[in-house]
Design a protein around this motif. Sequence first.
Motif, short mmCIF file in Angstrom:
data_model
loop_
_atom_site.label_atom_id
_atom_site.label_comp_id
_atom_site.label_asym_id
_atom_site.label_seq_id
_atom_site.Cartn_x
_atom_site.Cartn_y
_atom_site.Cartn_z
N SER A 201 0.90 -1.20 0.20
CA SER A 201 0.14 0.13 0.08
C SER A 201 0.67 1.22 -0.01
N SER A 202 2.13 1.36 0.29
CA SER A 202 2.92 2.42 -0.05
C SER A 202 3.51 2.47 -1.30
N GLY A 203 3.35 1.62 -2.33
CA GLY A 203 3.96 1.65 -3.59
C GLY A 203 2.73 2.59 -4.54
N GLN A 204 3.39 2.65 -5.60
CA GLN A 204 2.67 3.41 -6.69
C GLN A 204 1.12 3.04 -6.82
N ILE A 205 0.90 1.88 -7.23
CA ILE A 205 -0.64 1.42 -7.54
C ILE A 205 -1.26 1.24 -6.31
N GLY A 206 -0.60 0.74 -5.23
CA GLY A 206 -1.40 0.63 -3.97
C GLY A 206 -1.67 1.97 -3.59
N THR A 207 -0.90 3.22 -3.54
CA THR A 207 -1.12 4.38 -3.14
C THR A 207 -2.47 5.03 -3.64
N LEU B 135 -0.60 -6.68 -3.69
CA LEU B 135 0.15 -5.45 -4.73
C LEU B 135 1.73 -5.81 -4.28
N ALA B 136 1.99 -6.04 -3.05
CA ALA B 136 3.20 -6.15 -2.63
C ALA B 136 4.28 -7.17 -3.34
N ALA B 137 5.36 -6.59 -3.75
CA ALA B 137 6.33 -7.22 -4.56
C ALA B 137 7.62 -6.45 -4.75
N HIS C 132 15.00 7.31 -5.98
CA HIS C 132 15.87 6.86 -5.17
C HIS C 132 15.71 5.11 -4.69
N ARG C 133 14.36 4.87 -4.69
CA ARG C 133 13.98 3.79 -4.36
C ARG C 133 13.91 2.88 -5.50
N MET C 134 13.18 3.28 -6.58
CA MET C 134 12.69 2.40 -7.81
C MET C 134 13.08 3.24 -8.96
N ASP D 76 6.72 -6.82 7.11
CA ASP D 76 7.67 -7.43 6.08
C ASP D 76 6.88 -8.87 5.75
N LEU D 77 6.39 -8.84 4.62
CA LEU D 77 5.67 -10.14 4.13
C LEU D 77 6.24 -11.25 3.57
N ALA D 78 7.67 -11.23 3.38
CA ALA D 78 8.39 -12.20 2.98
C ALA D 78 9.00 -13.21 3.69
N SER E 279 -1.85 -9.12 -8.41
CA SER E 279 -1.36 -8.21 -9.39
C SER E 279 -0.22 -8.85 -10.18
N SER E 280 -0.44 -9.42 -11.38
CA SER E 280 0.23 -10.28 -12.25
C SER E 280 0.90 -9.02 -13.29
N SER E 281 1.49 -9.50 -14.28
CA SER E 281 2.33 -8.60 -15.15
C SER E 281 2.07 -9.21 -16.65
N1 LIG Z 1 3.83 -0.61 -12.04
C1 LIG Z 1 3.93 -1.40 -13.21
O1 LIG Z 1 4.02 -0.96 -14.40
C2 LIG Z 1 3.43 -2.89 -13.11
C3 LIG Z 1 3.21 -3.71 -14.10
C4 LIG Z 1 3.34 -5.22 -13.86
C5 LIG Z 1 2.92 -5.55 -12.80
N2 LIG Z 1 3.04 -4.77 -11.66
C6 LIG Z 1 2.82 -5.33 -10.17
O2 LIG Z 1 1.67 -4.45 -9.48
C7 LIG Z 1 2.16 -4.78 -8.23
C8 LIG Z 1 2.35 -3.02 -7.56
O3 LIG Z 1 3.19 -2.38 -8.35
P1 LIG Z 1 3.69 -1.08 -8.16
O4 LIG Z 1 4.05 -0.40 -9.46
O5 LIG Z 1 2.83 -0.32 -7.17
O6 LIG Z 1 4.95 -1.44 -7.10
P2 LIG Z 1 5.85 -0.40 -6.03
O7 LIG Z 1 7.14 -1.11 -6.21
O8 LIG Z 1 5.51 0.72 -6.14
O9 LIG Z 1 4.95 -1.05 -4.98
C9 LIG Z 1 5.14 -2.46 -4.42
C10 LIG Z 1 5.16 -2.14 -2.84
O10 LIG Z 1 5.33 -3.60 -2.08
C11 LIG Z 1 6.22 -3.24 -0.92
N3 LIG Z 1 6.79 -4.40 -0.60
C12 LIG Z 1 7.93 -5.12 -1.06
N4 LIG Z 1 8.49 -6.25 -0.62
C13 LIG Z 1 7.57 -6.42 0.44
C14 LIG Z 1 7.70 -7.10 1.53
N5 LIG Z 1 8.59 -8.10 1.77
N6 LIG Z 1 6.74 -7.05 2.66
C15 LIG Z 1 6.01 -5.86 2.63
N7 LIG Z 1 5.83 -5.12 1.34
C16 LIG Z 1 6.60 -5.00 0.39
C17 LIG Z 1 7.11 -2.19 -1.52
O11 LIG Z 1 7.62 -1.60 -0.24
C18 LIG Z 1 6.42 -1.43 -2.05
O12 LIG Z 1 5.79 -0.21 -1.48
C19 LIG Z 1 3.53 -5.38 -7.86
O13 LIG Z 1 3.09 -6.65 -7.31
C20 LIG Z 1 4.00 -5.25 -9.42
O14 LIG Z 1 4.92 -6.66 -9.37
C21 LIG Z 1 3.25 -3.47 -11.64
#
Ligand SMILES: NC(=O)c1ccc[n+]([C@@H]2O[C@H](COP(=O)([O-])OP(=O)(O)OC[C@H]3O[C@@H](n4cnc5c(N)ncnc54)[C@H](O)[C@@H]3O)[C@@H](O)[C@H]2O)c1
Length: 343
Positions: A8-14, A73-75, A181-183, A47-49, A113-115
């Motif tokens: 939920s702190s990532g791009q799509i999650g937010t 979405l976490a990955a 800086h992160r990604m 940490d979900l891993a 969330s696959s790809s």
């Molecule tokens: N953005 C794209 O273009 C795209 C394309 C295809 C698939 N996806 C998938 O969609 C999902 C969301 O993508 P996004 O762009 O928001 O990515 P993102 O990196 O912005 O967000 C992913 C979030 O997962 C969190 N995360 C990673 N490891 C973790 C852990 N061990 N425990 C808890 N949290 C953890 C990260 O801190 C991050 O905030 C991902 O699964 C990504 O693979 C994204």
Amino acid sequence: MKILITGSSGQIGTNLALRLLYGGHEVFGIDKRRNTWTDEFPYLLQDLAGHYAPFPGGINGVEYPETDLVVHLAAHAKVHQLVGEPHRALENAVMTFNVLEYARQANVPIVFSSSREVYGDVHRFEGYNEQAADFAYTESTYSASKIAGEAFIYSYARCYGLPYLVFRFSNVYGRYDNDLHRMVRVIPLFIHSMLRGEPITIYGGRDKTLDFTYVDDCVDGIVRGIEALAERRVVNQTINLAYGEGNTLVHCAERIAHELGTEPDMTLAPSLLGEVTHYVADLSKARALLGYDPNVPLDEGIARAVAWFREHREAHPEEDTFVRADHERAQELGQGWKTTPVT
Ligand SMILES: NC(=O)c1ccc[n+]([C@@H]2O[C@H](COP(=O)([O-])OP(=O)(O)OC[C@H]3O[C@@H](n4cnc5c(N)ncnc54)[C@H](O)[C@@H]3O)[C@@H](O)[C@H]2O)c1
């Protein structure tokens, strides 16, 4: 509804969490990082891993709030990074397993969330409908992590009756994607570099063609999926979510330059290992099942992305520093990322 969002702190999650919140839903997030964009919704830092013991109420003995549906979405979401550091691909699979176990025990449906990476670099297909994925063509360790995630989802549906929707996203860009800086993602990197008058490199050459998806379109598709899955109108389906149009990365760079009123200083380079060089989504299924109708073409999306980036940069001038692409950082660390010739 009460919706749990991992990542939920990532791009799509937010973007998704805020959209659901404003739509009247309750949102609870989980991420291992703080959300640097907003504090409008509650989330847990976790940490979900890890390899955890069985967890009835929430992963690793933490009690999560009552939930109607999980969006996972976490990955580790960066192809090149996972080619350089393959253990992160395994972590993706472990995260999906943990979240599935939670969903099974809490008896809640899951959106995964696959790809488009699961299709590999499939120039051999005319189109990319959902049947076209062929796991013999696993392009990268990132692709492998998404294929593994999908396989776990399908097995949980079959063995335990867990309802799911799998979405395959493609190059999502727009708001909340510029934490370089992160990604490092290509569109914010190009905006950042051009704003600084620095050159850019197009890996994959002049013909590299991708389906760029403005984040609001992507989120709209997910929300339609959440509603349809919750009402059991659409269950156990795998669906492409993208814009449905191919654009070259060169065109994308030119549009960014146009919005910034500059001339791009571009170098063309061979593709990076594991990279997909051609993809245009077939959206027939998303349209038919969900009424999905993306409406932000690339040129419009780039204008919005550049405007948002500039506004954010004005508020955060400290982010105006040199950024290295992921594979350049890895090469410096001696992780041996390679380029492959474009075929
Ligand atoms: N953005 C794209 O273009 C795209 C394309 C295809 C698939 N996806 C998938 O969609 C999902 C969301 O993508 P996004 O762009 O928001 O990515 P993102 O990196 O912005 O967000 C992913 C979030 O997962 C969190 N995360 C990673 N490891 C973790 C852990 N061990 N425990 C808890 N949290 C953890 C990260 O801190 C991050 O905030 C991902 O699964 C990504 O693979 C994204």
